[in-house]
Design a protein around this motif. Structure first.
Motif, PDB file in Angstrom:
ATOM      1  N   ASN A   1      -1.854 -35.475 -36.386  1.00 22.77           N
ATOM      2  CA  ASN A   1      -0.958 -36.617 -36.188  1.00 22.77           C
ATOM      3  C   ASN A   1      -0.115 -36.840 -37.441  1.00 22.77           C
ATOM      4  O   ASN A   1       0.070 -37.960 -37.901  1.00 22.77           O
ATOM      5  CB  ASN A   1      -1.779 -37.874 -35.894  1.00 22.77           C
ATOM      6  CG  ASN A   1      -2.599 -37.726 -34.640  1.00 22.77           C
ATOM      7  OD1 ASN A   1      -2.105 -37.896 -33.539  1.00 22.77           O
ATOM      8  ND2 ASN A   1      -3.872 -37.396 -34.808  1.00 22.77           N
TER       9      ASN A   1
ATOM     10  N   PRO B   1       2.466 -36.334 -31.677  1.00 19.23           N
ATOM     11  CA  PRO B   1       1.144 -36.609 -32.253  1.00 19.23           C
ATOM     12  C   PRO B   1       0.049 -36.547 -31.197  1.00 19.23           C
ATOM     13  O   PRO B   1       0.244 -36.929 -30.041  1.00 19.23           O
ATOM     14  CB  PRO B   1       1.286 -38.018 -32.822  1.00 19.23           C
ATOM     15  CG  PRO B   1       2.404 -38.638 -32.064  1.00 19.23           C
ATOM     16  CD  PRO B   1       3.329 -37.511 -31.703  1.00 19.23           C
TER      17      PRO B   1
ATOM     18  N   GLY C   1       3.172 -43.810 -34.292  1.00 19.03           N
ATOM     19  CA  GLY C   1       3.606 -42.697 -33.442  1.00 19.03           C
ATOM     20  C   GLY C   1       4.834 -43.016 -32.622  1.00 19.03           C
ATOM     21  O   GLY C   1       5.497 -42.104 -32.118  1.00 19.03           O
TER      22      GLY C   1
ATOM     23  N   GLY D   1       1.998 -40.629 -36.508  1.00 15.69           N
ATOM     24  CA  GLY D   1       0.996 -40.765 -35.456  1.00 15.69           C
ATOM     25  C   GLY D   1      -0.413 -41.069 -35.922  1.00 15.69           C
ATOM     26  O   GLY D   1      -1.227 -41.509 -35.127  1.00 15.69           O
TER      27      GLY D   1
END
Length: 164
Positions: free
Chosen positions: A121, A128, A149, A156
Motif C-alpha cells: 500500500n 493499494p 488511499g 494506501g
C-alpha cells in the motif's frame, strides 16, 4: 459536525506538539500520547519485529480501539486472516516529523495517524491492496477515519483522525 478536525485545525483539537529546536514538546508528549494494542499480534513492516503497543493521541485512542475491535471481529478473530489482510504489518503511528517532501508537520506528529502494510500500500500506488479489503476500510470509516488511499496521490497504508 465531523468527529475529527480538519488538518488545518489539529493544533486546536489535539494541542500543539512543537517544542524547541524542531523537537516534540516533552510536556505535550507526556500529556497526550498513550499506548494501545490491537487484539491481534503485530510486527514492524520493515524488520518484522514484534510490537507490543502503538503510540497514539489519547483523543483518538478509544476510536482506534473500536476500529481494531471491528477488524478483529470481521476477521473472525483469526490471526491468519489479519496477516492476509496486512493488518499485522505495522508501519507507524506517532512520529514527530514533517510530511513527505513537505514543510508542514505530518499528521503522525499529533499521534492521530497510523500506517499498515506499507509494501502493498505504498505512497503513490494507485492500486493499494487495502482497496480490496472492505472489512478494513469499513471499520475505519465507521469511526470517520480518513483513508489516504482515496487521495489524489494515494497513500494506501495511511489512516488519520483528521479531515482534509
Amino acid at each position: 459536525m465531523a468527529k475529527w478536525p480538519k488538518q488545518s485545525m489539529v493544533d486546536s483539537f489535539y494541542g500543539n506538539p512543537r517544542g524547541e529546536n524542531g523537537e516534540v514538546d516533552p510536556d505535550w508528549l507526556s500529556d497526550n500520547i498513550i499506548r494501545i494494542a490491537p487484539p491481534w499480534k503485530i510486527i514492524t513492516a520493515w524488520d518484522f519485529k514484534p510490537v507490543k503497543s502503538i503510540k497514539v493521541h489519547k483523543k483518538c485512542a478509544d476510536s482506534l480501539q473500536k476500529v481494531f475491535s471491528i477488524i478483529w471481529n470481521n476477521a473472525g478473530m483469526q490471526q491468519d486472516k489479519i496477516n492476509e489482510w496486512g493488518m499485522s504489518l505495522y508501519a507507524g503511528a506517532f512520529n514527530f516529523r514533517m510530511m513527505r517532501n513537505g514543510t508542514r508537520l505530518s499528521m503522525h506528529s499529533w499521534g492521530c495517524a497510523i500506517d499498515f502494510d506499507s509494501a502493498r500500500n505504498s505512497f503513490g500506488d494507485k492500486t493499494p491492496n487495502f482497496a480490496l479489503i472492505p472489512q478494513v476500510l469499513e471499520a475505519f470509516a465507521s469511526e470517520e477515519w480518513t483513508w489516504g488511499g482515496n487521495w489524489r496521490t494515494p497513500d494506501g497504508m495511511h489512516w488519520q483522525a483528521a479531515n482534509i
